[in-house]
Scaffold this active site. Sequence first.
Site, PDB file in Angstrom:
ATOM      1  N   SER A  11       0.967  -1.181  -0.018  1.00  0.00           N
ATOM      2  CA  SER A  11      -0.039  -0.033   0.015  1.00  0.00           C
ATOM      3  C   SER A  11       0.916   1.226   0.019  1.00  0.00           C
ATOM      4  CB  SER A  11      -1.004  -0.036   1.413  1.00  0.00           C
ATOM      5  OG  SER A  11      -1.528   1.291   1.520  1.00  0.00           O
ATOM      6  N   TYR A  46      -2.256   5.405  -4.396  1.00  0.00           N
ATOM      7  CA  TYR A  46      -3.499   6.494  -4.004  1.00  0.00           C
ATOM      8  C   TYR A  46      -2.835   7.684  -4.743  1.00  0.00           C
ATOM      9  CZ  TYR A  46      -5.894   3.968  -0.125  1.00  0.00           C
ATOM     10  OH  TYR A  46      -6.642   2.888   0.196  1.00  0.00           O
ATOM     11  N   THR A  99      -5.606   2.481  -7.067  1.00  0.00           N
ATOM     12  CA  THR A  99      -6.880   2.348  -6.436  1.00  0.00           C
ATOM     13  C   THR A  99      -7.660   3.624  -6.781  1.00  0.00           C
ATOM     14  OG1 THR A  99      -6.126   1.087  -4.610  1.00  0.00           O
ATOM     15  CG2 THR A  99      -8.009   2.240  -3.831  1.00  0.00           C
ATOM     16  N   LYS A 150      -8.339  -0.606  -9.231  1.00  0.00           N
ATOM     17  CA  LYS A 150      -8.914  -1.317  -8.069  1.00  0.00           C
ATOM     18  C   LYS A 150     -10.217  -0.491  -7.736  1.00  0.00           C
ATOM     19  CE  LYS A 150      -7.757  -3.053  -3.440  1.00  0.00           C
ATOM     20  NZ  LYS A 150      -8.323  -2.075  -2.464  1.00  0.00           N
ATOM     21  N   HIS A 157     -13.606  -2.024  -1.553  1.00  0.00           N
ATOM     22  CA  HIS A 157     -12.601  -1.410  -0.362  1.00  0.00           C
ATOM     23  C   HIS A 157     -12.935  -2.119   1.120  1.00  0.00           C
ATOM     24  CE1 HIS A 157      -9.399   1.596  -0.529  1.00  0.00           C
ATOM     25  NE2 HIS A 157      -9.308   1.135   0.742  1.00  0.00           N
TER      26      HIS A 157
HETATM   27  C1  LIG Z   1      -7.385  -2.098   7.553  1.00  0.00           C
HETATM   28  C2  LIG Z   1      -7.278  -2.150   5.938  1.00  0.00           C
HETATM   29  C3  LIG Z   1      -6.572  -1.050   5.166  1.00  0.00           C
HETATM   30  C4  LIG Z   1      -6.685  -0.950   3.855  1.00  0.00           C
HETATM   31  N1  LIG Z   1      -5.892  -0.140   3.346  1.00  0.00           N
HETATM   32  C5  LIG Z   1      -5.968  -0.148   1.754  1.00  0.00           C
HETATM   33  C6  LIG Z   1      -4.969   0.731   1.267  1.00  0.00           C
HETATM   34  O1  LIG Z   1      -4.198   1.409   1.652  1.00  0.00           O
HETATM   35  N2  LIG Z   1      -5.102   0.815  -0.282  1.00  0.00           N
HETATM   36  C7  LIG Z   1      -6.020  -0.095  -0.940  1.00  0.00           C
HETATM   37  O2  LIG Z   1      -6.197   0.126  -2.272  1.00  0.00           O
HETATM   38  N3  LIG Z   1      -6.862  -0.524  -0.247  1.00  0.00           N
HETATM   39  C8  LIG Z   1      -7.068  -0.841   1.056  1.00  0.00           C
HETATM   40  N4  LIG Z   1      -7.670  -1.643   2.012  1.00  0.00           N
HETATM   41  C9  LIG Z   1      -8.718  -2.574   1.290  1.00  0.00           C
HETATM   42  C10 LIG Z   1      -8.078  -3.932   0.659  1.00  0.00           C
HETATM   43  O3  LIG Z   1      -6.936  -3.838  -0.447  1.00  0.00           O
HETATM   44  C11 LIG Z   1      -9.085  -4.856   0.285  1.00  0.00           C
HETATM   45  O4  LIG Z   1      -9.811  -4.312  -0.878  1.00  0.00           O
HETATM   46  C12 LIG Z   1     -10.301  -5.285   1.281  1.00  0.00           C
HETATM   47  O5  LIG Z   1      -9.516  -5.431   2.602  1.00  0.00           O
HETATM   48  C13 LIG Z   1     -10.676  -6.652   0.747  1.00  0.00           C
HETATM   49  O6  LIG Z   1     -11.344  -6.999   1.941  1.00  0.00           O
HETATM   50  P1  LIG Z   1     -11.330  -8.312   2.908  1.00  0.00           P
HETATM   51  O7  LIG Z   1     -10.460  -7.498   3.836  1.00  0.00           O
HETATM   52  O8  LIG Z   1     -12.526  -8.487   3.285  1.00  0.00           O
HETATM   53  O9  LIG Z   1     -10.652  -9.317   2.289  1.00  0.00           O
HETATM   54  C14 LIG Z   1      -7.649  -1.911   3.349  1.00  0.00           C
HETATM   55  C15 LIG Z   1      -8.389  -2.825   4.015  1.00  0.00           C
HETATM   56  C16 LIG Z   1      -8.200  -2.899   5.420  1.00  0.00           C
HETATM   57  C17 LIG Z   1      -9.155  -3.807   5.967  1.00  0.00           C
END
Ligand SMILES: Cc1cc2nc3c(=O)[nH]c(=O)nc-3n(C[C@H](O)[C@H](O)[C@H](O)COP(=O)(O)O)c2cc1C
Length: 379
Positions: free
Chosen positions: A107, A130, A156, A252, A276
Amino acid sequence: MPVITCIEDLRVLAKRRVPRMFYDYVDAGSWTESTYRNNSLDLASIKLRQRVAVDMDRRTLATRMIGENVSMPVALAPVGLTGMQHGDGEIHAARAAEKFGVPFVLSTMSICSIEDVAANTSRPFWFQLYVMRDRDFIGRLIDRAKAAGCSALVLTLDLQILGQRHKDLKNGLSTPPKPTLRNIANMATKPRWCWSMLQTRRRSFGNIVGHASGVGDMSSLSQWTAQQFDPTLNWDDVAWIKERWGGKLILKGIMDPEDAMLAVRSGADALIVSNHGGRQLDGAPSSIAALPAIVDAVGGDIEVWVDGGIRSGQDVIRALALGARGTLIGRAFVYGLGALGEAGVTKALQLIANELDLTMAFCGLRDVNAVDGSILFRN
Ligand SMILES: Cc1cc2nc3c(=O)[nH]c(=O)nc-3n(C[C@H](O)[C@H](O)[C@H](O)COP(=O)(O)O)c2cc1C
């Protein structure tokens, strides 16, 4: 040490071992959390067709995602602040992914920097971008990912603005945590976490601090983040980012067939159907519910992957059956990391691979590439 047999076991252990502020950051969705919950509930409601007396010997989960060989169609999703779940968390997760043969996505909001992860792994990982207002910084970030040998850029598109997560506001989420009485009292009950954090100096946003102008310390960073995520992000930006990057591009956060068609038109190599993890638009459908229409619209033109709510190999095969060519897991691996460090991420991957392998066999198949809608049970 409890016997770990499923991702839920890792979640329970992570909840015990990770300070509340950082555990809550992961186990949360925006507002009422209805989309967050539905991601998993809708997956669980998909029924599979059991077949019997089919030769189930010599099975394989190996396939390709954007042309890269993977040991199973599951990548580690980009998760901000992974390095606060366990000291040097991104490095541990990237190493576990590398050894397992699946992609790791770093990330923008990671604790360990692109360069830190590159120096501690031997195969290329993917970088998630981002877009911020400071285009100079974004250009340099893309160049840094290129210089570090990243083999794909994951752009994203669903976080120009931030969905409200009640728990983060109530907990006063910050990194490193502020030394309030409440935080200190809570951290004192998490000795393993404290020990892992004492082994590293990486406790702030490694890709940003020292690289973006006007950001020297954390107190100005939270302000900077709120000000810097660019609400004007649009398809023209995708074009210049694609050009500056010059390599494989993955988009994404697509939830709508019209946006999926625009993604195809942008020339991207893959798109991720994602809400997300239920952290942005509360009230959006689950990502598994959004998947079929997107596959119908663009599945022949671009690789369509999905994430959100995947907690088992059964969930992975459900996504594949509905037309995804790959999946990503977020919380499932982060719980493993918080519970047991690198070994916990490996454990999460082993659990999912084993469940996927056996479920595929129960459905009468031996090759993950053969999974399609025919394994779905329809009334
Ligand atoms: C704690 C957390 C932080 C996240 N940070 C980012 C991020 O920095 N960039 C991003 O594109 N998605 C981020 N996401 C989304 C994840 O990439 C992903 O889409 C999502 O976690 C999928 O769902 P799941 O946790 O149920 O598998 C984050 C998700 C979580 C749970």
